[in-house]
Design an enzyme around this catalytic site. Structure first.
Site, PDB file in Angstrom:
ATOM      1  N   SER A 154       0.830  -1.188   0.000  1.00 16.17           N
ATOM      2  CA  SER A 154       0.000   0.000   0.000  1.00 16.17           C
ATOM      3  C   SER A 154       0.877   1.255   0.000  1.00 16.17           C
ATOM      4  O   SER A 154       1.726   1.422  -0.871  1.00 16.17           O
ATOM      5  CB  SER A 154      -0.948  -0.046   1.208  1.00 16.17           C
ATOM      6  OG  SER A 154      -1.926   0.952   1.154  1.00 16.17           O
ATOM      7  N   ASP A 319      -8.869  -6.120  -4.900  1.00 16.36           N
ATOM      8  CA  ASP A 319      -8.440  -4.849  -4.311  1.00 16.36           C
ATOM      9  C   ASP A 319      -8.971  -3.715  -5.181  1.00 16.36           C
ATOM     10  O   ASP A 319      -8.431  -3.414  -6.234  1.00 16.36           O
ATOM     11  CB  ASP A 319      -6.917  -4.804  -4.236  1.00 16.36           C
ATOM     12  CG  ASP A 319      -6.393  -3.530  -3.588  1.00 16.36           C
ATOM     13  OD1 ASP A 319      -7.203  -2.645  -3.258  1.00 16.36           O
ATOM     14  OD2 ASP A 319      -5.161  -3.423  -3.423  1.00 16.36           O
ATOM     15  N   HIS A 352      -8.108  -5.068  -0.448  1.00 14.47           N
ATOM     16  CA  HIS A 352      -6.822  -4.402  -0.253  1.00 14.47           C
ATOM     17  C   HIS A 352      -6.026  -5.017   0.897  1.00 14.47           C
ATOM     18  O   HIS A 352      -4.803  -5.117   0.840  1.00 14.47           O
ATOM     19  CB  HIS A 352      -7.049  -2.909  -0.002  1.00 14.47           C
ATOM     20  CG  HIS A 352      -5.786  -2.109   0.083  1.00 14.47           C
ATOM     21  ND1 HIS A 352      -4.881  -2.022  -0.953  1.00 14.47           N
ATOM     22  CD2 HIS A 352      -5.265  -1.358   1.092  1.00 14.47           C
ATOM     23  CE1 HIS A 352      -3.869  -1.247  -0.600  1.00 14.47           C
ATOM     24  NE2 HIS A 352      -4.071  -0.839   0.634  1.00 14.47           N
TER      25      HIS A 352
END
Length: 375
Positions: A154, A319, A352
């Site tokens: 991320s 995601d 995610h």
């Protein structure tokens, strides 16, 4: 299957920097501390170091546990340790709490040396590039001139990419997981709604709530609930909670009725007790500002031309916060520059947050890449 043994008890360390750090925003930190942890041993030639960069709510506590708090296990402990994909028998792994954070490194809760009061809203804006600069200074102190790899998921993946652009000669490999070269307008919109929840909380006091003895709990709780929805996929929410009612039937009120409501409130309450609101504001803005292609007319291949590292890019099919298309942008830009890049798109239902989980295909990809890595 029994999970390989943990790295064991770990101890955070603090490094003080007396020299000023000039920030991209024009602000200056006259001095600052960085809190970090290390796992494994640095080899004699200092060539086996791996830096793990954390995401929005992460910290330096990446693996292991604290002797006085065994339940406080590092957020990527399933990945790092002896016999794990990032094997500490081979690598010297470092986790750092970013500047502006709330886990020990200098941030809004720290005292401003100029006033003797908490920095609060006066803490300068920091960017991904500023974090990388501070991490490079720490690496200098530790005697590490070139990393075997910079790894992150991320927002951590953004830092890994930035490392390869700011210090290309110091990075052999980049592992960018569930990441993106820039936020979409939708992502910026989610961040703005979360920030407004905090800024409009009457206990925020313009960011100087420390002096008022308050915490903008309501705003921070709502910000986390908004964010948490985006970290999960529709399928994972349906599988965990569906439309299950706590009482088996509608109660026709605004209290908690659906199990998903209970889960989100729990996550919001927990986060508001642990995280700092000013840190949340600063970190989401750093996410928004990151765009290495901006100074190249939006042309990502031109932006990534500076990088000389080999790349592993990993994305997850469900995601939707940082969708696989964003990872493929990175891959295509690297291929345009004839760089060595491996790409894996993992079919995982968790959204995610998949980069934090134990998916065997995902861990298999990482293990294979790290096993082949020369140090």
């Amino acid at each position: 299957m029994i999970r390989p043994q943990s790295i064991g008890a770990v101890t955070p360390q603090t490094e003080h920097f007396g020299e000023a750090l000039n920030l991209r925003s024009g602000g200056v930190l006259p001095e600052y501390d960085l809190v970090y942890e290390t796992y494994g041993a640095l080899n004699a030639s200092a060539t086996n170091a791996v830096l793990v960069c954390h995401a929005l709510s992460g910290t330096h506590h990446v693996a292991g546990y604290y002797e006085d708090d065994p339940g406080n296990v590092g957020w990527w402990d399933n990945l790092i340790g002896p016999g794990k994909p990032l094997d500490t028998r081979k690598f010297f792994v470092i986790g750092v709490n970013n500047l502006g954070g709330c886990a020990g490194s200098t941030g809004p809760r720290s005292l401003n040396p100029a006033t003797g009061k908490h920095w609060g809203a006066d803490f300068p804006f920091v960017t991904v590039e500023d974090w990388v600069t501070a991490q490079a200074r720490l690496a200098d102190r530790l005697g590490i001139h070139r990393f075997a790899a910079i790894v992150g998921g991320s927002l951590g993946g953004m830092q890994a990419i930035s490392w390869s652009l700011q210090y290309p000669e110091r990075v052999a490999n980049v592992v960018a997981i569930a990441s993106t070269p820039r936020l979409s307008a939708q992502n910026i919109a989610f961040n703005e709604v979360a920030r407004q929840a905090i800024l409009s909380d009457p206990d925020f006091h313009g960011g100087h709530y420390y002096e008022h003895g308050t915490i903008p709990t309501r705003g921070l709780r709502l910000a986390r609930m908004i964010g948490h929805i985006t970290y999960l996929s529709d399928d994972s929410l349906a599988e965990k909670f569906g439309r299950n009612l706590r009482h088996g039937r509608p109660m026709y009120n605004f209290d908690i009725e659906f199990e998903i409501e209970s889960y989100l409130r729990y996550q919001g309450d927990k986060f508001s007790q642990q995280f700092d609101a000013n840190t949340y504001l600063l970190t989401t803005k750093a996410l928004d500002y990151f765009d290495p292609a901006f100074e190249h007319g939006g042309h990502l291949p031109a932006a990534l031309a500076r990088s000389t590292a080999d790349f592993l890019v990993v994305s997850f099919t469900t995601d939707w916060r940082f969708a696989p298309e964003r990872s493929r942008e990175i891959v295509y830009a690297l291929l345009h520059n004839q760089r060595n890049v491996s790409y894996a798109e993992i079919d995982c239902a968790a959204g995610h947050d998949s980069f934090l989980l134990d998916d065997p295909r995902y861990h298999g990809v990482l293990r294979s890449y790290f096993d082949r890595m020369k140090v």
